[in-house]
Write an enzyme that holds these catalytic residues in place. Structure first.
Site, PDB file in Angstrom:
ATOM      1  N   ASP A 102       0.854  -1.182   0.000  1.00  0.00           N
ATOM      2  CA  ASP A 102       0.000   0.000   0.000  1.00  0.00           C
ATOM      3  C   ASP A 102       0.900   1.246   0.000  1.00  0.00           C
ATOM      4  O   ASP A 102       1.783   1.361  -0.848  1.00  0.00           O
ATOM      5  CB  ASP A 102      -0.966  -0.059   1.195  1.00  0.00           C
ATOM      6  N   HIS A 299      -7.062  -6.206  -1.245  1.00  0.00           N
ATOM      7  CA  HIS A 299      -5.991  -5.229  -1.085  1.00  0.00           C
ATOM      8  C   HIS A 299      -4.990  -5.583   0.014  1.00  0.00           C
ATOM      9  O   HIS A 299      -3.844  -5.141  -0.027  1.00  0.00           O
ATOM     10  CB  HIS A 299      -6.599  -3.858  -0.789  1.00  0.00           C
TER      11      HIS A 299
END
Length: 329
Positions: A102, A299
C-alpha cells in the site's frame, strides 16, 4: 535465530520510530500501509527469519506507536525515504531488501529509485511504481469525482474524527469489508455521506482476519488518542506536494532487482488499467523478477494470502542472493 518478535524504538531524522524485529542476517525492511502498522506483517516474520534474514518492520512516521510530527508537510515521500535510509544505518546495515505494501510500496519504490546504493532489491505489494506527473489529485477528481477517498482525506480533521470515533469499527470496515460481488471497486464516498457510511461493518470478519487482530491494530493506534489516524492521513495530504518535489526524477527507472505482487480483487486494479500497469512495470522496473497476481485476493495482500506472499518474497530474496553471488565471482 530468535523465536520471538522484539520491540524497540529508534530515532531517525528527529522522529522516534517503533520497530518490531526478528532473526539475524541480511536486513529485510517491511513497510506497512494505511491504516496499518508493523502488525500487518505478523505472518512474514518467522518464515523470513528462519530463512536467515533479520526482519524489521517499523511503524512508519505518524503511525501507531511511532512519533507524529505536527506539521502536515513533514510527511512527504522525501521525508519517508529519508526515514528508511536513516533506519538502515541506525540498524548497523549497509544495505537492505526493502518491501512495501500500500503506501509502503511508494516509499519502497522511491527509496530504490533514489538510493540504489542502499537497496539490494525492492518488492512492492498492491501499488506499482508510479512516475511523477501532473498534480495527481486533479486527475483523481476528473476520474473519480469529489467523493474519491483521497480527495475526502484532504480536509484536515474530517476523516480523522470519523475514523477515531470507534477505531475497532473503522478497522473492521476498512480491513474486513468487501464489495458484494467481490469485484474491485474504487472507494468513493457518495455526496452527503460520511467516510464510513460507504463501508458497512461486515456481519462477520473474513477468515484471514480475527477479532484479536482488530484488537491488536486498535491497541497500536491508541497511543495518539484523538489524533490516532492523523499521521497516516497526512501522507495523503502531501500527494500533490510529492509530485512537485519529485518532478526532477520522473521516469527514472528502478535499477535494482524488483518484485510486484497484487491481488486480482485489489481496488488498485480498478484504478490502473492492465495495459497501463504493464507499461509501468516494463518501463520503470527493467530488472523485474516476477509480477505475481493472486486470485481471490483483495488489497490486504500479505494478510489475506500470507503463505503465497511469503513464498514469493523468499523466492525473490533467493534470486537477489544468487545475483549478488554471480557479481562477486
Amino acid at each position: 535465530m530468535s523465536d520471538a518478535i522484539k520491540h524497540s524504538h529508534v530515532e531517525v531524522n528527529g522522529v522516534r520510530l517503533h520497530i518490531a524485529e526478528q532473526g539475524e542476517g541480511p536486513l529485510v525492511l517491511l513497510l506497512h500501509g494505511f491504516p496499518e502498522s508493523w502488525y500487518s506483517w505478523r505472518h512474514q516474520f518467522a518464515p523470513l527469519a528462519a530463512a536467515g534474514y533479520r526482519v524489521v518492520a517499523p511503524d512508519q512516521r505518524g503511525y501507531a506507536r511511532s512519533e507524529q510530527p505536527e506539521r502536515v508537510d513533514a510527511y512527504t515521500l522525501l521525508h519517508l525515504v529519508g526515514d528508511v535510509t536513516a533506519l538502515i544505518g541506525a540498524l548497523g546495515a549497509e544495505q537492505a531488501m526493502v518491501v512495501g505494501h500500500d503506501w509502503g510500496a511508494p516509499v519502497a519504490w522511491t527509496t530504490a529509485a533514489l538510493r540504489p546504493d542502499l537497496v539490494r532489491g525492492v518488492a512492492g505489494l498492491s501499488v506499482p511504481p508510479l512516475p511523477a506527473g501532473p498534480p495527481p489529485l486533479q486527475a483523481a477528481r476528473e476520474n473519480f469525482g469529489e467523493g474519491f477517498y483521497q480527495i475526502y482525506f484532504q480536509e484536515p480533521g474530517r476523516a480523522d474524527a470519523e475514523l477515531v470515533a470507534d477505531p475497532k469499527s473503522s478497522f473492521r470496515r476498512i480491513l474486513g469489508g468487501k464489495s458484494p460481488d467481490g469485484k474491485p471497486r474504487v472507494w468513493v464516498v457518495p455526496a452527503g455521506e460520511g467516510l464510513l457510511d460507504s463501508l458497512p461493518e461486515p456481519e462477520r470478519l473474513p477468515a484471514w482476519l480475527t477479532e484479536a487482530d482488530i484488537d491488536a491494530f486498535a491497541a497500536d493506534y491508541a497511543e495518539h488518542g484523538e489524533h490516532a489516524f492523523t499521521g497516516g492521513l497526512n501522507w495523503y495530504r502531501n500527494i500533490d506536494r510529492n509530485a512537485e518535489l519529485l518532478t526532477a526524477f520522473s521516469g527514472r527507472p528502478i535499477e535494482v532487482p524488483a518484485l510486484f505482487v497484487v491481488g486480482e480483487q485489489d481496488l488498485v486494479n480498478a484504478m490502473i488499467a492492465p495495459e497501463v500497469l504493464t507499461y509501468l512495470l516494463g518501463s520503470l522496473t527493467p530488472r523485474l523478477h516476477r509480477h505475481v497476481r493472486l486470485p481471490e485476493t483483495g488489497h490486504w495482500t500479505q494478510q489475506e494470502r500470507p503463505e503465497e506472499v511469503t513464498a514469493a518474497l523468499l523466492d525473490f530474496l533467493r534470486h537477489v542472493e544468487e545475483l549478488d553471488e554471480k557479481s562477486e565471482r
